[in-house]
Motif scaffolding. Structure first.
Motif, PDB file in Angstrom:
ATOM      1  N   GLY A 166      10.139   5.194 -23.904  1.00 34.19           N
ATOM      2  CA  GLY A 166       9.230   5.676 -24.399  1.00 34.19           C
ATOM      3  C   GLY A 166       7.754   5.292 -23.864  1.00 34.19           C
ATOM      4  N   LEU A 167       8.068   4.405 -22.937  1.00 31.15           N
ATOM      5  CA  LEU A 167       6.287   3.815 -22.191  1.00 31.15           C
ATOM      6  C   LEU A 167       5.706   4.642 -21.687  1.00 31.15           C
ATOM      7  CD1 LEU A 167       7.178  -0.247 -22.910  1.00 31.15           C
ATOM      8  CD2 LEU A 167       6.425   1.552 -24.271  1.00 31.15           C
ATOM      9  N   GLN A 168       4.923   4.220 -21.484  1.00 38.59           N
ATOM     10  CA  GLN A 168       4.144   4.765 -19.714  1.00 38.59           C
ATOM     11  C   GLN A 168       4.185   3.518 -18.705  1.00 38.59           C
ATOM     12  OE1 GLN A 168       4.294   7.866 -21.043  1.00 38.59           O
ATOM     13  NE2 GLN A 168       2.474   8.321 -19.679  1.00 38.59           N
ATOM     14  N   VAL A 169       3.916   4.476 -17.629  1.00 39.74           N
ATOM     15  CA  VAL A 169       4.117   3.006 -16.499  1.00 39.74           C
ATOM     16  C   VAL A 169       2.704   3.235 -15.414  1.00 39.74           C
ATOM     17  CG1 VAL A 169       5.157   2.549 -14.405  1.00 39.74           C
ATOM     18  CG2 VAL A 169       6.627   3.135 -15.693  1.00 39.74           C
ATOM     19  N   HIS A 170       1.879   2.210 -15.612  1.00 42.22           N
ATOM     20  CA  HIS A 170       1.028   1.980 -14.783  1.00 42.22           C
ATOM     21  C   HIS A 170       1.217   1.152 -13.410  1.00 42.22           C
ATOM     22  CE1 HIS A 170      -3.052   2.451 -13.020  1.00 42.22           C
ATOM     23  NE2 HIS A 170      -3.614   0.805 -13.367  1.00 42.22           N
ATOM     24  N   VAL A 171       0.325   1.962 -12.375  1.00 46.77           N
ATOM     25  CA  VAL A 171       0.675   0.750 -11.273  1.00 46.77           C
ATOM     26  C   VAL A 171      -0.756   0.739 -10.279  1.00 46.77           C
ATOM     27  CG1 VAL A 171       1.295   0.749  -8.513  1.00 46.77           C
ATOM     28  CG2 VAL A 171       3.034   2.171  -9.866  1.00 46.77           C
ATOM     29  N   ASP A 172      -0.613  -0.584 -10.525  1.00 41.94           N
ATOM     30  CA  ASP A 172      -2.186  -1.068 -10.409  1.00 41.94           C
ATOM     31  C   ASP A 172      -2.058  -1.527  -8.358  1.00 41.94           C
ATOM     32  OD1 ASP A 172      -4.435  -2.460  -8.776  1.00 41.94           O
ATOM     33  OD2 ASP A 172      -4.595  -4.076 -10.154  1.00 41.94           O
ATOM     34  N   GLY A 173      -2.363  -0.218  -8.156  1.00 40.88           N
ATOM     35  CA  GLY A 173      -1.641  -0.135  -6.201  1.00 40.88           C
ATOM     36  C   GLY A 173      -2.988  -0.561  -5.523  1.00 40.88           C
ATOM     37  N   ALA A 174      -3.818  -1.453  -6.124  1.00 45.37           N
ATOM     38  CA  ALA A 174      -5.311  -1.803  -5.048  1.00 45.37           C
ATOM     39  C   ALA A 174      -4.468  -1.927  -3.860  1.00 45.37           C
ATOM     40  CB  ALA A 174      -6.002  -2.982  -5.978  1.00 45.37           C
ATOM     41  N   ARG A 175      -3.220  -2.380  -3.157  1.00 46.08           N
ATOM     42  CA  ARG A 175      -3.437  -2.487  -2.402  1.00 46.08           C
ATOM     43  C   ARG A 175      -1.687  -1.816  -2.053  1.00 46.08           C
ATOM     44  NH1 ARG A 175      -5.820  -7.209  -3.679  1.00 46.08           N
ATOM     45  NH2 ARG A 175      -8.084  -7.357  -2.365  1.00 46.08           N
ATOM     46  N   LEU A 176      -1.493  -0.632  -2.263  1.00 47.61           N
ATOM     47  CA  LEU A 176      -0.937   0.161  -1.984  1.00 47.61           C
ATOM     48  C   LEU A 176      -0.654   0.007  -0.764  1.00 47.61           C
ATOM     49  CD1 LEU A 176       1.691   1.545  -3.433  1.00 47.61           C
ATOM     50  CD2 LEU A 176       0.156   3.556  -3.118  1.00 47.61           C
ATOM     51  N   PHE A 177      -1.617   1.137   0.256  1.00 44.33           N
ATOM     52  CA  PHE A 177      -1.355   1.064   1.277  1.00 44.33           C
ATOM     53  C   PHE A 177      -0.674   0.058   2.039  1.00 44.33           C
ATOM     54  CE2 PHE A 177      -3.362   4.753   0.275  1.00 44.33           C
ATOM     55  CZ  PHE A 177      -2.057   5.517   0.615  1.00 44.33           C
ATOM     56  N   ASN A 178      -1.390  -1.598   1.848  1.00 44.37           N
ATOM     57  CA  ASN A 178      -0.743  -2.181   1.990  1.00 44.37           C
ATOM     58  C   ASN A 178       1.034  -2.582   2.060  1.00 44.37           C
ATOM     59  OD1 ASN A 178      -3.496  -3.547   1.638  1.00 44.37           O
ATOM     60  ND2 ASN A 178      -3.161  -4.456   3.802  1.00 44.37           N
ATOM     61  N   ALA A 179       1.378  -2.115   0.847  1.00 43.28           N
ATOM     62  CA  ALA A 179       2.638  -2.457   0.452  1.00 43.28           C
ATOM     63  C   ALA A 179       3.705  -0.959   0.818  1.00 43.28           C
ATOM     64  CB  ALA A 179       2.428  -2.530  -1.063  1.00 43.28           C
ATOM     65  N   VAL A 180       3.304  -0.209   1.460  1.00 41.45           N
ATOM     66  CA  VAL A 180       3.845   0.445   2.160  1.00 41.45           C
ATOM     67  C   VAL A 180       4.567   0.444   3.612  1.00 41.45           C
ATOM     68  CG1 VAL A 180       3.371   3.060   2.910  1.00 41.45           C
ATOM     69  CG2 VAL A 180       3.164   2.527   0.316  1.00 41.45           C
ATOM     70  N   THR A 181       3.826  -0.497   4.140  1.00 39.61           N
ATOM     71  CA  THR A 181       2.840  -0.586   4.946  1.00 39.61           C
ATOM     72  C   THR A 181       3.704  -1.406   5.120  1.00 39.61           C
ATOM     73  OG1 THR A 181       0.584  -0.632   5.477  1.00 39.61           O
ATOM     74  CG2 THR A 181       1.672  -1.724   7.619  1.00 39.61           C
ATOM     75  N   ALA A 182       4.240  -2.400   4.330  1.00 38.07           N
ATOM     76  CA  ALA A 182       5.566  -3.681   4.418  1.00 38.07           C
ATOM     77  C   ALA A 182       6.655  -3.522   4.304  1.00 38.07           C
ATOM     78  CB  ALA A 182       5.490  -5.293   3.457  1.00 38.07           C
ATOM     79  N   GLY A 183       6.852  -2.969   2.816  1.00 40.97           N
ATOM     80  CA  GLY A 183       7.927  -2.573   2.312  1.00 40.97           C
ATOM     81  C   GLY A 183       9.026  -1.386   2.770  1.00 40.97           C
ATOM     82  N   GLY A 184       8.455  -0.203   3.522  1.00 33.55           N
ATOM     83  CA  GLY A 184       9.233   0.088   4.240  1.00 33.55           C
ATOM     84  C   GLY A 184       9.997   1.031   3.355  1.00 33.55           C
TER      85      GLY A 184
END
Ligand code: PLP
Length: 362
Positions: A166-184
């Motif tokens: 019953g919890l919510q989820v927040h993503v601090d994606g300050a560098r989300l596009f870096n994550a995407v670039t590296a994460g596949g």
């Protein structure tokens, strides 16, 4: 002629390119508090669509986005489960407590990443003695955690667990596009199971300022109200939204270069005696390394490097961080690594005028 500084303190130090300045100068604008700024509206719609969410709100900074999310999800007395290294815990001036009366229950993850096993037993029972556990917050890429990238399956496990409780989820994606670039994975895939996501434009994407919070319509309505409350209502912000649109169209693919430069810097620095650096830990544009205490402190090394034309941040007494970005080239990072080698071999332990501040969150 003195050579220009090689500034590896942060990806926030980038200056807008000529083409970005052109986009800024030509932006159509209006009063955003009245929802009248067509460029802000376009950016919000564009990012909401890209991330597969219903709504978005543009704002000044990553800190503001995160604090708006805290406020949107939580009430006074609520509690957030979050890694101990995260930006919200360490570098937002106690904002969750100060602005929203929310406490942070920290998890001891690894490199800023945690898993269901770390969360088990952390939801407090319904009892008047306890705060109410409300939100799980994930940082991707991790900053102080070492620029690490969340695997998609791990994110989904954590989000599913949170929702089951019953919890919510927040993503601090300050560098989300870096994550995407590296994460596949795509940004949309990564945030599919998140309720809100903040993304910064002023870091790897190279904008002068700006961040966006995306999520479901109700969370974003509440967050927009919090933005006003926190003094962040914007007027002709289309100029900055135009920079963000330009960055999303032109500066995402190039993040791979920053990662390759970070890796090249790390490979060179890892061979220096007295430096502790595991190259395989470098997953994005942040390179953290330790120096043996017998050599001196991180602040002393950073002060000597400054004299030689390299800026990088000390992150504690023996730890430093170098960050690659749009305004540093491969030649710059290799030169910087060479200067680290020079400084280490000459010695810096006796340096008296080392900066004492270890602030270096960004
Ligand atoms: C992970 C993370 N979140 C949030 C922020 C805050 O961004 P801002 O400096 O725009 O407030 C930063 C800044 O470095 C960060 O690294």
């Amino acid at each position: 002629m003195t050579s220009p500084m090689i500034d590896l303190r942060s990806d926030t130090v980038t200056k807008p390119t000529a083409a970005m300045r052109h986009a800024i100068a030509n932006a159509e604008v209006g009063d955003d508090v009245y929802s009248d700024d067509p460029t802000v509206n376009r950016l919000e719609q564009m990012v909401a669509e890209q991330l597969g969410k219903a709504a978005a709100v543009f704002n000044c900074s990553g800190t503001q986005s995160n604090q708006m999310a805290v406020r949107a999800h939580c009430a006074q007395g609520d509690e957030i489960l979050i890694d101990e290294s995260s930006h919200i815990v360490n570098y937002e001036a106690g904002g969750a407590a100060a602005l929203s009366g929310v406490s942070l229950r920290v998890l001891r993850g690894r490199g800023g990443l945690f898993d269901v096993a770390d969360l088990e037993g952390m939801v407090r029972p319904d009892n008047p003695h306890y705060s109410i556990t409300r939100l799980v917050s994930v940082e991707n890429t991790t900053n102080h955690g070492g620029g690490r990238v969340w695997p998609l399956a791990q994110m989904n496990r954590v989000a599913d667990w949170a929702h089951d409780q019953g919890l919510q989820v927040h993503v601090d994606g300050a560098r989300l596009f870096n994550a995407v670039t590296a994460g596949g994975y795509s940004a949309r895939e990564f945030v599919k199971n998140a309720d809100t996501v903040s993304v910064c434009f002023s870091k790897g994407l190279g904008c002068p300022m700006g961040s966006i919070l995306v999520g479901d319509a109700e969370s974003i309505r509440r967050a927009r109200r919090a933005r006003k409350l926190f003094g962040g209502g914007l007027r002709q912000a289309g100029m900055m939204a135009a920079a963000a649109i330009y960055a999303l169209e032109h500066h995402v693919e190039r993040l791979a270069e920053d990662h390759a430069n970070a890796r090249a810097f790390a490979e060179a620095v890892s061979t220096i005696d007295g430096v502790q650096l595991n190259v395989s830990d470098v997953e994005s544009n942040l390179v953290f390394f330790g120096i043996e205490p017998k050599l001196g402190t991180a602040a002393q090394l950073s002060a000597l490097l400054l004299k030689r034309g390299v800026r990088l941040n000390s992150m504690g007494t023996q730890r430093l961080r170098a960050c690659t970005h749009l305004d540093v080239s491969r030649a710059d990072v290799l030169r910087a690594a060479e200067l680290v080698r020079e400084c280490v071999s000459e010695g810096f332990g006796n340096l008296k005028d080392a900066a004492t501040s270890a602030y270096s969150a960004r």
